[in-house]
Design an enzyme around this catalytic site. Structure first.
Site, mmCIF file in Angstrom:
data_model
loop_
_atom_site.group_PDB
_atom_site.id
_atom_site.type_symbol
_atom_site.label_atom_id
_atom_site.label_comp_id
_atom_site.label_asym_id
_atom_site.label_seq_id
_atom_site.Cartn_x
_atom_site.Cartn_y
_atom_site.Cartn_z
ATOM 1 N N GLY A 165 0.790 -1.242 0.000
ATOM 2 C CA GLY A 165 0.000 0.000 0.000
ATOM 3 C C GLY A 165 0.810 1.274 0.000
ATOM 4 O O GLY A 165 0.275 2.356 -0.191
ATOM 5 N N LYS A 201 -6.469 -0.236 -13.517
ATOM 6 C CA LYS A 201 -7.890 0.037 -13.308
ATOM 7 C C LYS A 201 -8.164 -0.220 -11.830
ATOM 8 O O LYS A 201 -7.684 -1.230 -11.277
ATOM 9 C CB LYS A 201 -8.731 -0.926 -14.177
ATOM 10 C CG LYS A 201 -10.228 -0.729 -14.044
ATOM 11 C CD LYS A 201 -10.673 0.520 -14.753
ATOM 12 C CE LYS A 201 -12.142 0.819 -14.489
ATOM 13 N NZ LYS A 201 -12.368 2.290 -14.485
ATOM 14 N N GLU A 275 -0.453 -13.293 -4.310
ATOM 15 C CA GLU A 275 -1.606 -12.535 -3.811
ATOM 16 C C GLU A 275 -2.478 -12.112 -4.999
ATOM 17 O O GLU A 275 -1.958 -11.642 -6.013
ATOM 18 C CB GLU A 275 -1.153 -11.264 -3.082
ATOM 19 C CG GLU A 275 -0.358 -11.514 -1.824
ATOM 20 C CD GLU A 275 0.018 -10.198 -1.130
ATOM 21 O OE1 GLU A 275 -0.117 -9.136 -1.749
ATOM 22 O OE2 GLU A 275 0.458 -10.267 0.043
ATOM 23 N N ASN A 290 4.931 -12.845 -2.897
ATOM 24 C CA ASN A 290 5.846 -12.797 -1.747
ATOM 25 C C ASN A 290 6.751 -14.017 -1.800
ATOM 26 O O ASN A 290 6.279 -15.142 -1.937
ATOM 27 C CB ASN A 290 5.048 -12.794 -0.439
ATOM 28 C CG ASN A 290 4.087 -11.605 -0.392
ATOM 29 O OD1 ASN A 290 4.441 -10.514 -0.816
ATOM 30 N ND2 ASN A 290 2.877 -11.845 0.084
ATOM 31 N N ARG A 292 8.662 -15.303 0.530
ATOM 32 C CA ARG A 292 9.049 -15.656 1.917
ATOM 33 C C ARG A 292 7.938 -16.490 2.527
ATOM 34 O O ARG A 292 6.842 -16.571 1.966
ATOM 35 C CB ARG A 292 9.209 -14.362 2.725
ATOM 36 C CG ARG A 292 7.883 -13.638 2.875
ATOM 37 C CD ARG A 292 7.931 -12.372 3.710
ATOM 38 N NE ARG A 292 6.599 -11.887 3.972
ATOM 39 C CZ ARG A 292 5.903 -11.069 3.159
ATOM 40 N NH1 ARG A 292 6.457 -10.641 2.039
ATOM 41 N NH2 ARG A 292 4.681 -10.691 3.446
ATOM 42 N N VAL A 295 3.375 -14.693 7.756
ATOM 43 C CA VAL A 295 2.891 -14.757 9.152
ATOM 44 C C VAL A 295 1.758 -15.772 9.248
ATOM 45 O O VAL A 295 1.732 -16.623 10.129
ATOM 46 C CB VAL A 295 2.370 -13.375 9.609
ATOM 47 C CG1 VAL A 295 1.654 -13.480 10.943
ATOM 48 C CG2 VAL A 295 3.505 -12.364 9.681
#
Ligand code: MV4
Length: 450
Positions: A165, A201, A275, A290, A292, A295
């Site tokens: 973000g 978009k 993601e 990602n 890695r 969490v």
């Protein structure tokens, strides 16, 4: 197989890795800062090396001290966990140069997926759905204006060196574009030293659904199904669950296949997460990758009975994966318990834990490094525990989470336990009816009288 692994991390994830090392008969080396002398991972590891003072940049981020600790203890591999150096291409390279296996992605892979515009171009070439928008980095504002007209408002400006973000701006109308363009680039230059921007978009009120993948050294990859991470506050995940209440059989198959296709296209080795943004029509689009362990990995482990850290170690040792894809057989929810005050804007609440009673019982997993008498120091991330419940159905997992949260006593500091307890009673949450916009209008009820 490795004889000794150094864990370049702290807290619950360091403990998580030490536990699997012990089960695999691998010696473990903990590294710790002066502020973490009393931390549990130091006691649980076979050996421990102090690598510096409290400040992260002088300890957990100090590559030379970590490499030195690996050399004096003769560790043959380093597991970086998440955060800190886990996606630092330079550290991955330095480990390789010192003949120490980095249990994570190669420097090239970290660079390629860390640059968001290049990651997106790679995914597009692999045939993975991507959000319509610019073809790479935007050259100048003139091109930005033209693109926004072609894509059509609302648009999302994103920093290529960003993620999570930062350096991102939603623009709903033409007259706001210039201001957003200037401020996003300024923020990106200040935060990442790279003001490269791309455009997409805007997907309105998307869900954040990610697919766990594992790739091996033979170029084979598999997926371990999804995690719904849409409940976030200021880009910090608060709770995650699998399966996603928004998932359908077809969507899981399509997203899983897209994730495996991407992983095999880039010959990804190790555990990774792709993601996706999912819109209300169940169209899914690549967001970020990602490289890695994450969490929230425990909820995936719980529903397919799998040890992801073990898998990372085996793949890093060159052992091929089975290649089987997995579908959740149970339902699992994780609540991130932070040392923060939910009644005061979630502000950090470090201090000494005077009383601690941990929840337990069937289907309750608590991944934590804290104990009664432990002092939460203000230098690091505020997450102190992950409370995970697993059951046959979502309703049972929620009911178990309520019971476990009610049992969970932590005194001496404020925690987000009351927030999670209220969440588990929230009608929209309980109905599985939530997107990334869910927390925008969430309000804490008045605290119950002590
Ligand atoms: C988006 C989006 C809407 N449309 N991209 C947030 C951080 C980074 N992961 C990308 N993010 C978003 N990208 C387009 N084209 C909305 C978000 C977003 C978001 C995504 C996932 C989880 C939480 C979020 C919170 C705000 C915005």
């Amino acid at each position: 197989m490795f004889k000794k692994i150094l864990i370049a991390n702290r807290g619950e994830i360091a403990l998580r890795i030490i536990r699997t090392c012990r089960e695999m008969g691998i010696k473990s080396v903990a590294v710790y800062s002066k502020a973490d002398e009393e931390s549990l991972h130091v006691r649980f590891a076979d050996e421990a090396v102090c690598i510096g003072p409290a400040a992260s940049n002088l300890s957990y981020l100090k590559m030379s001290n970590i490499i030195a600790a690996a050399e004096i203890t003769n560790a043959d591999a380093i597991h970086p966990g998440y955060g800190f150096l886990s996606e630092n291409a330079k550290f991955s390279k330095i480990c390789h140069e010192h003949g120490i296996k980095f249990i994570g992605a190669s420097p090239e892979m970290i660079e390629r997926m860390g640059d968001k515009a290049s990651a997106k171009a790679t995914m597009k070439a692999a045939g993975v759905p991507t959000v319509p928008g610019s073809d790479g980095i935007i050259e100048d504002f003139k091109q930005c204006e033209k693109l926004a007209e072609e894509v059509g408002y609302p648009v999302m400006l994103k920093a290529t060196a960003g993620g999570g973000g930062k350096g991102m701006r939603a623009v709903w109308k033409k007259e706001d574009l210039k201001k957003a363009w200037d401020s996003a680039r300024q923020e990106a230059a200040a935060s990442f030293g790279n003001d490269g921007m791309y455009m997409e978009k805007l997907i309105e009120e998307p869900r954040h659904i990610e697919i766990q993948i594992v790739g091996d050294s033979t170029g084979k990859a598999c997926h371990l199904s999804e995690r719904d991470c849409s409940v976030q506050r200021r880009h910090q995940k608060l709770t995650e669950e699998t399966p996603s209440p928004f998932m359908t059989k077809k969507l899981r198959t399509d997203m899983g296949n897209a994730a495996v296709k991407a992983a095999e296209y880039i010959k990804y080795e190790g555990a990774g997460t792709i993601e996706f943004l999912v819109d209300k029509h169940r169209n899914f689009y690549f967001m970020e990758m990602n490289t890695r362990i994450q969490v929230e990995h425990p909820i995936t482990e719980q529903v397919i009975d799998y040890d992801l850290i073990r898998e990372q170690i085996l793949v890093a040792a060159g052992i091929p994966i089975s290649g089987k894809n997995y579908t959740p057989q149970l339902h699992s929810i994780e609540c991130r318990i932070n040392a923060e005050d939910p009644y005061n804007d979630f502000r950090p609440s470090p201090g000494k834990i005077t009383v601690l009673h941990a929840p337990g019982g069937h289907g309750v997993r608590l991944d934590t490094h804290v104990y009664a008498g432990y002092t939460i120091v203000p230098y690091y991330d505020s997450m102190i525990a992950k409370l995970i419940t697993t059951a046959q159905t979502r309703e049972e997992a929620i009911s178990k989470m309520k019971r476990a949260l009610d049992e969970f006593v932590i005194e001496g500091i404020k925690t987000t336990i009351p927030f999670h307890r209220q969440l588990m009673d929230d009608p929209d949450y309980v109905a599985g009816n939530y997107t990334t916009a869910f927390m925008n209008d969430f309000k804490m009820n008045e605290p119950e009288e002590e």
